[in-house]
Design a protein around this motif. Structure first.
Motif, PDB file in Angstrom:
ATOM      1  N   GLY A 149      -8.372  15.117  13.037  1.00  0.00           N
ATOM      2  CA  GLY A 149      -8.068  14.400  14.088  1.00  0.00           C
ATOM      3  C   GLY A 149      -8.139  12.792  14.152  1.00  0.00           C
ATOM      4  N   GLU A 150      -8.190  12.537  12.771  1.00  0.00           N
ATOM      5  CA  GLU A 150      -8.130  10.801  12.512  1.00  0.00           C
ATOM      6  C   GLU A 150      -6.523  10.407  12.348  1.00  0.00           C
ATOM      7  N   LYS A 151      -6.551   9.109  12.879  1.00  0.00           N
ATOM      8  CA  LYS A 151      -5.085   8.467  12.692  1.00  0.00           C
ATOM      9  C   LYS A 151      -5.025   7.721  11.167  1.00  0.00           C
ATOM     10  N   PRO A 152      -4.048   8.233  10.311  1.00  0.00           N
ATOM     11  CA  PRO A 152      -4.146   7.486   9.195  1.00  0.00           C
ATOM     12  C   PRO A 152      -3.623   6.249   9.428  1.00  0.00           C
ATOM     13  N   HIS A 153      -4.249   5.114   8.806  1.00  0.00           N
ATOM     14  CA  HIS A 153      -3.869   3.841   8.765  1.00  0.00           C
ATOM     15  C   HIS A 153      -3.016   3.412   7.348  1.00  0.00           C
ATOM     16  N   ALA A 154      -1.738   3.145   7.682  1.00  0.00           N
ATOM     17  CA  ALA A 154      -0.661   3.062   6.441  1.00  0.00           C
ATOM     18  C   ALA A 154      -1.188   1.682   5.657  1.00  0.00           C
ATOM     19  N   GLY A 155      -1.951   0.706   6.236  1.00  0.00           N
ATOM     20  CA  GLY A 155      -2.293  -0.531   5.525  1.00  0.00           C
ATOM     21  C   GLY A 155      -3.386  -0.383   4.691  1.00  0.00           C
ATOM     22  N   ALA A 156      -3.950   0.989   4.627  1.00  0.00           N
ATOM     23  CA  ALA A 156      -5.292   0.980   3.645  1.00  0.00           C
ATOM     24  C   ALA A 156      -4.846   2.351   2.871  1.00  0.00           C
TER      25      ALA A 156
ATOM     26  N   MET B 293       0.887  -1.071  -0.012  1.00  0.00           N
ATOM     27  CA  MET B 293      -0.094   0.145   0.061  1.00  0.00           C
ATOM     28  C   MET B 293       0.928   1.171   0.128  1.00  0.00           C
ATOM     29  N   GLU B 294       2.182   0.918   0.594  1.00  0.00           N
ATOM     30  CA  GLU B 294       2.858   2.340   0.919  1.00  0.00           C
ATOM     31  C   GLU B 294       3.173   3.087  -0.675  1.00  0.00           C
ATOM     32  N   GLY B 295       3.416   2.117  -1.826  1.00  0.00           N
ATOM     33  CA  GLY B 295       3.489   2.965  -3.301  1.00  0.00           C
ATOM     34  C   GLY B 295       2.137   3.845  -3.479  1.00  0.00           C
ATOM     35  N   LEU B 296       0.909   3.170  -3.157  1.00  0.00           N
ATOM     36  CA  LEU B 296      -0.425   3.904  -3.732  1.00  0.00           C
ATOM     37  C   LEU B 296      -0.354   5.207  -2.696  1.00  0.00           C
ATOM     38  N   ASN B 297      -0.382   5.058  -1.478  1.00  0.00           N
ATOM     39  CA  ASN B 297      -0.135   6.026  -0.357  1.00  0.00           C
ATOM     40  C   ASN B 297       0.533   7.143  -0.408  1.00  0.00           C
ATOM     41  N   MET B 298       1.865   6.951  -1.341  1.00  0.00           N
ATOM     42  CA  MET B 298       2.848   8.192  -1.736  1.00  0.00           C
ATOM     43  C   MET B 298       2.267   9.105  -2.692  1.00  0.00           C
ATOM     44  N   MET B 299       1.253   8.546  -3.466  1.00  0.00           N
ATOM     45  CA  MET B 299       0.738   9.437  -4.675  1.00  0.00           C
ATOM     46  C   MET B 299       0.322  10.591  -4.042  1.00  0.00           C
ATOM     47  N   PRO B 300       0.357  11.774  -4.746  1.00  0.00           N
ATOM     48  CA  PRO B 300       0.071  13.150  -4.030  1.00  0.00           C
ATOM     49  C   PRO B 300      -1.358  13.325  -3.569  1.00  0.00           C
ATOM     50  N   ILE B 301      -2.445  12.634  -4.054  1.00  0.00           N
ATOM     51  CA  ILE B 301      -3.819  12.932  -3.738  1.00  0.00           C
ATOM     52  C   ILE B 301      -3.745  11.963  -2.244  1.00  0.00           C
ATOM     53  N   ASN B 302      -3.254  10.906  -2.171  1.00  0.00           N
ATOM     54  CA  ASN B 302      -3.215  10.066  -1.086  1.00  0.00           C
ATOM     55  C   ASN B 302      -2.384  10.945   0.115  1.00  0.00           C
ATOM     56  N   GLN B 303      -1.436  11.533  -0.122  1.00  0.00           N
ATOM     57  CA  GLN B 303      -0.810  12.411   0.822  1.00  0.00           C
ATOM     58  C   GLN B 303      -1.685  13.580   1.452  1.00  0.00           C
ATOM     59  N   ARG B 304      -2.243  14.247   0.566  1.00  0.00           N
ATOM     60  CA  ARG B 304      -3.362  15.338   0.811  1.00  0.00           C
ATOM     61  C   ARG B 304      -4.444  14.669   1.713  1.00  0.00           C
ATOM     62  N   ALA B 305      -4.960  13.494   1.289  1.00  0.00           N
ATOM     63  CA  ALA B 305      -5.789  12.873   2.175  1.00  0.00           C
ATOM     64  C   ALA B 305      -5.189  12.377   3.607  1.00  0.00           C
ATOM     65  N   LYS B 306      -3.979  12.045   3.638  1.00  0.00           N
ATOM     66  CA  LYS B 306      -3.332  11.721   5.010  1.00  0.00           C
ATOM     67  C   LYS B 306      -3.314  13.057   5.600  1.00  0.00           C
ATOM     68  N   GLU B 307      -2.849  14.120   5.033  1.00  0.00           N
ATOM     69  CA  GLU B 307      -3.072  15.478   5.803  1.00  0.00           C
ATOM     70  C   GLU B 307      -4.420  15.744   6.253  1.00  0.00           C
ATOM     71  N   ALA B 308      -5.173  15.831   5.687  1.00  0.00           N
ATOM     72  CA  ALA B 308      -6.664  15.844   5.756  1.00  0.00           C
ATOM     73  C   ALA B 308      -7.132  15.052   7.014  1.00  0.00           C
ATOM     74  N   LEU B 309      -6.688  13.723   7.151  1.00  0.00           N
ATOM     75  CA  LEU B 309      -7.007  12.885   7.914  1.00  0.00           C
ATOM     76  C   LEU B 309      -6.501  13.606   9.382  1.00  0.00           C
ATOM     77  N   ARG B 310      -5.418  13.778   9.470  1.00  0.00           N
ATOM     78  CA  ARG B 310      -4.748  14.538  10.615  1.00  0.00           C
ATOM     79  C   ARG B 310      -5.390  15.646  11.113  1.00  0.00           C
ATOM     80  N   GLU B 311      -5.590  16.530  10.213  1.00  0.00           N
ATOM     81  CA  GLU B 311      -6.217  18.028  10.676  1.00  0.00           C
ATOM     82  C   GLU B 311      -7.644  17.637  11.229  1.00  0.00           C
TER      83      GLU B 311
ATOM     84  N   LYS C 296      -5.975  -5.448  -1.731  1.00  0.00           N
ATOM     85  CA  LYS C 296      -4.362  -5.238  -1.946  1.00  0.00           C
ATOM     86  C   LYS C 296      -4.146  -4.522  -2.951  1.00  0.00           C
ATOM     87  N   PRO C 297      -2.993  -3.618  -3.137  1.00  0.00           N
ATOM     88  CA  PRO C 297      -2.597  -2.606  -4.042  1.00  0.00           C
ATOM     89  C   PRO C 297      -3.152  -3.196  -5.480  1.00  0.00           C
TER      90      PRO C 297
END
Length: 114
Positions: free
Chosen positions: A21-28, A1-19, A61-62
């Motif tokens: 108060g959600e904890k991003p789960h790297a396995g999804a 999942m790491e490769g998919l989550n490195m895409m810009p949109i997923n990085q933005r989603a990760k930031e939004a989750l943190r903003e 799976k990816p």
């Protein structure tokens, strides 16, 4: 999942989750996590079949995610307009609409009863 989550949109989603108060789960997929969070908070709405698909995506799976999202080799997941989303709710709605569009392409009968 790491490769998919490195895409810009997923990085933005990760930031939004943190903003929010959600904890991003790297396995999804972060995009799916963001949409589910927005649904759970009542910020956006979706029919149950779409919600179930999103929840299922959390376990995929990816290669299956790449296939479902129709990500061509050498390209990234890039739903139209995501870069201009002003907040997490708007980003989640753009992703949700794109996933629903993919469902219609994969399953032509998906919305045939409407």
């Amino acid at each position: 999942m790491e490769g998919l989550n490195m895409m810009p949109i997923n990085q933005r989603a990760k930031e939004a989750l943190r903003e929010i108060g959600e904890k991003p789960h790297a396995g999804a997929l972060y995009c799916a996590q963001l949409v589910i969070s927005a649904l759970n908070r009542g910020e956006i709405e979706a029919e149950e079949d779409l919600t179930q698909t999103l929840k299922a995506m959390m376990t995929w799976k990816p290669p299956r995610i790449v296939n479902f999202l129709m990500i061509a080799p050498g390209t990234e997941y890039n739903p139209q307009g995501w870069q201009k989303a002003e907040d997490y709710r708007e980003l989640a709605k753009i992703i949700l609409d794109d996933i629903e569009e993919k469902m219609v392409k994969h399953f032509p009968w998906y919305r045939s009863g409407e």
